[in-house]
Enzyme design. Structure first.
Site, PDB file in Angstrom:
ATOM      1  N   GLY A  10      33.916  44.626  47.297  1.00 37.64           N
ATOM      2  CA  GLY A  10      33.066  43.617  46.666  1.00 37.64           C
ATOM      3  C   GLY A  10      31.997  43.097  47.612  1.00 37.64           C
ATOM      4  O   GLY A  10      31.876  43.549  48.760  1.00 37.64           O
ATOM      5  N   ILE A  37      46.839  43.895  43.146  1.00 32.60           N
ATOM      6  CA  ILE A  37      47.446  42.603  43.471  1.00 32.60           C
ATOM      7  C   ILE A  37      48.321  42.055  42.340  1.00 32.60           C
ATOM      8  O   ILE A  37      49.119  41.141  42.565  1.00 32.60           O
ATOM      9  CB  ILE A  37      46.388  41.547  43.880  1.00 32.60           C
ATOM     10  N   THR A  62      36.071  37.534  38.521  1.00 29.42           N
ATOM     11  CA  THR A  62      34.974  36.578  38.711  1.00 29.42           C
ATOM     12  C   THR A  62      33.980  36.521  37.557  1.00 29.42           C
ATOM     13  O   THR A  62      32.971  35.823  37.660  1.00 29.42           O
ATOM     14  CB  THR A  62      34.196  36.908  40.002  1.00 29.42           C
ATOM     15  N   THR A 101      36.828  28.599  45.139  1.00 32.88           N
ATOM     16  CA  THR A 101      35.545  28.286  44.503  1.00 32.88           C
ATOM     17  C   THR A 101      35.385  26.797  44.238  1.00 32.88           C
ATOM     18  O   THR A 101      36.386  26.076  44.079  1.00 32.88           O
ATOM     19  CB  THR A 101      35.444  29.048  43.164  1.00 32.88           C
ATOM     20  N   TYR A 125      38.179  30.369  34.429  1.00 36.58           N
ATOM     21  CA  TYR A 125      38.033  30.909  35.785  1.00 36.58           C
ATOM     22  C   TYR A 125      38.456  29.865  36.825  1.00 36.58           C
ATOM     23  O   TYR A 125      39.271  30.142  37.716  1.00 36.58           O
ATOM     24  CB  TYR A 125      36.581  31.353  36.016  1.00 36.58           C
ATOM     25  N   LYS A 129      41.742  29.991  39.440  1.00 33.97           N
ATOM     26  CA  LYS A 129      41.553  29.926  40.899  1.00 33.97           C
ATOM     27  C   LYS A 129      42.313  28.728  41.477  1.00 33.97           C
ATOM     28  O   LYS A 129      42.878  28.810  42.580  1.00 33.97           O
ATOM     29  CB  LYS A 129      40.065  29.842  41.249  1.00 33.97           C
ATOM     30  N   TRP A 151      27.887  30.094  44.740  1.00 31.94           N
ATOM     31  CA  TRP A 151      26.544  30.673  44.592  1.00 31.94           C
ATOM     32  C   TRP A 151      26.329  31.841  45.568  1.00 31.94           C
ATOM     33  O   TRP A 151      25.351  31.904  46.302  1.00 31.94           O
ATOM     34  CB  TRP A 151      25.480  29.591  44.818  1.00 31.94           C
TER      35      TRP A 151
END
Length: 282
Positions: A10, A37, A62, A101, A125, A129, A151
């Site tokens: 990634g 995972i 994501t 995040t 999301y 997280k 960002w």
């Protein structure tokens, strides 16, 4: 030092692997083909078998809007997957760094979020997280880093800058949301900080973004200015005028004071990071 990186192909994982190599540290990069995972046994086998000192867990679901329609899959990866990695790290006795995040907060107000502020996610999301953070905290009893980022842009993968450059080539008028404020973050800079951090025992929750603040609208304007695409006109719009499936935070300001307090070098300004990134991609 030997470090295993999940999500190694990634945006952030790619730069982390490069940074580890640059420092003469051994990096073992895994992605879904090498270690799924969501498979607890696979995590245990790979992490214990790799004989590493630390794991930097970047792998995640994501796609923020798609997560609203795929909650089960998102949770399986972000929450249960992170729990599997944390359990394997505990069993192997290694340090874990979990990349999280700003979406774990409610996105209101104008005060920068502190690492230990109350968490109240706005969307699927962010919720998953947050559940990942809870798993790390529960299983690793203080021997962990939780690093929240926001960002993000990097050479590998898709990001806002690449999208703007593409839109600017195809259209001379672009509309961008102007009421969400945060700090763009270059994975090249971020990876240097994370490798600094993983070599210490200054455990805990941190925030890591490039310095300075802007709205997405201001970010877009600066992208076109630095890219020399002055013929592109950017119009500001509100979040209400540009609806998305997942609720977005208005306030993504994040305090990085804890980095300074623990002797870590903070990242350069986002404008400087943008300039260096554009030299790589233009």
């Amino acid at each position: 030092m030997k470090v295993l990186v999940t999500g190694a192909r990634g945006q952030l994982g790619t730069d982390l692997m490069n940074e580890l190599a640059k420092r003469g540290l051994e990096g073992i990069g895994v992605d879904i083909d090498e270690m799924d995972i969501t498979d607890a046994e696979a995590c245990r086998k790979v992490i214990s078998g790799a004989n590493v000192d630390a794991v930097i867990h970047c792998a995640a679901y994501t796609a923020v809007d798609a997560a609203e329609d795929n909650e089960e899959l998102c949770r399986r990866i972000n929450a249960e997957g992170t729990r599997n990695v944390a359990a394997a790290c505990r069993e192997a006795g290694v340090t874990m760094m979990y990349i999280s995040t700003d979406y774990v907060f409610n996105g209101q107000g104008t005060r920068p979020w502190e690492p230990d502020d109350h968490r109240e996610p706005l969307n699927v999301y962010g919720q998953t997280k947050y559940e990942g953070e809870l798993a790390v905290e529960e299983l690793l009893a203080g021997r962990y880093f939780i690093v929240r980022i926001a960002w993000v842009f990097g050479i590998a993968g898709k990001n806002f800058i690449k999208t703007m450059l593409r839109l600017g080539r195809d259209h001379k008028n672009v509309t961008v949301v102007a009421d969400q404020v945060g700090s763009p973050t270059y994975t090249y800079d971020l990876s240097r900080l994370l490798v600094d951090m993983i070599q210490t025992e200054h455990y805990g929750r941190y925030h890591a973004t490039n310095e300075g603040l802007c709205s997405w609208y201001e970010f877009a304007c600066e992208i076109f200015r630095q890219a020399g695409m002055n013929d592109v006109k950017v119009a500001p719009v509100t979040s209400a005028e540009y609806p998305a499936k997942a609720t977005r935070p208005f306030n993504s300001r994040m305090s990085k004071d804890k980095l300074s307090e623990n002797g870590f070098e903070r990242l350069p300004s986002w404008q400087d990071a943008l300039s260096r990134f554009l030299k790589e991609v233009q």
